[in-house]
Design an enzyme around this catalytic site. Sequence first.
Site, PDB file in Angstrom:
ATOM      1  N   SER A 173     -15.157 -49.919   6.775  1.00  0.00           N
ATOM      2  CA  SER A 173     -15.169 -48.755   5.880  1.00  0.00           C
ATOM      3  C   SER A 173     -14.072 -47.803   6.336  1.00  0.00           C
ATOM      4  CB  SER A 173     -16.533 -48.058   5.932  1.00  0.00           C
ATOM      5  OG  SER A 173     -17.537 -48.913   5.451  1.00  0.00           O
TER       6      SER A 173
ATOM      7  N   LYS B  68     -17.803 -40.248  10.173  1.00  0.00           N
ATOM      8  CA  LYS B  68     -16.423 -40.681   9.910  1.00  0.00           C
ATOM      9  C   LYS B  68     -16.201 -40.936   8.423  1.00  0.00           C
ATOM     10  CE  LYS B  68     -15.661 -44.863   9.973  1.00  0.00           C
ATOM     11  NZ  LYS B  68     -15.629 -45.991   9.005  1.00  0.00           N
TER      12      LYS B  68
ATOM     13  N   LYS C 121     -16.972 -47.425  -1.552  1.00  0.00           N
ATOM     14  CA  LYS C 121     -17.785 -47.259  -0.341  1.00  0.00           C
ATOM     15  C   LYS C 121     -17.889 -45.792   0.037  1.00  0.00           C
ATOM     16  CE  LYS C 121     -20.237 -48.110   3.276  1.00  0.00           C
ATOM     17  NZ  LYS C 121     -19.849 -48.940   4.417  1.00  0.00           N
TER      18      LYS C 121
END
Length: 300
Positions: A99, A242, A174
């Site tokens: 990701s 993140k 995502k």
Amino acid sequence: MTQAKLKLGFIGLGIMGTPMAGRLLAAGHTLFAHTRSAVPATLVKGGATVCAHAREVAERADIIFLMVPDTPDVEQVLFGGDGVAQGMSRGKIVVDCSSIDPIATKGFAVRVNALGGDYLDAPVSGGEVGAKAGSLTIMVGGEPQVYERVKPLFDLMGKNVTLVGGNGDGQTTKVANQIIVALNIAAVAEALVFASKAGADPAKVRQALMGGFASSRILEVHGERMIKRTFEPGFRIRLHQKDLGLALSGARSLGVALPQTAGVVQLMNACQALDIAQLDHSALVQAVEHAASHGLAAAT
């Protein structure tokens, strides 16, 4: 019809990568594996070949999967010393299941294409449970003909596999997924802490809400974890932190306001300050509890 056995590579064998690679191996494919630490014994016993570096994986495999933590990690694995790029040849496919930044992804795809290879960004959702069960949601960006070649492998690892668009679109999807999941975790955490501090049993409150419009997979799974205090990481807070950083930086470049996402980032920053960012993202509830001076565990 029996599926042809393929020469596959897998780089990054952590909580998610190991079971994903294991499902490819269990299907009878040849697997060349590399990770920063030792390749897990379960994969070696299953027949995986341990490679010294990413370049060797790319030299020996026709389709190379990546599952590493962040954008700089992907860049290093692909283009660093002894990286995938040094072992690439025409017709090979790189499939990045990490990701990472959608804009950087587009650049990585261009560089791999220039080497004669193809590129799919294919981030996943579903956590360790989904990786083990082969029930991941996989969001893919890339060329349709390349996607069709890899689709049978995606089907070994996931149940909901979608070609969203071109390179970068999988990663964009995502990021959108991570926004939705984070906001839902925060909502469940706030609701349960509110109910508990008001004197209600949070377990019974959750049970009641599961039968109404507030019902969700997050309430079902993460709500139970919050109440039972089972915070072993399926997906760590620091990794979700993140991902939301990618959302906010992307929003800034697009001129989009994401006020609720920014609020959850602050809760995750609080988790970092509380030294719990290594726990499962359901442990976000601990930041809400800290602010309320009230823990769910004390009420159950």
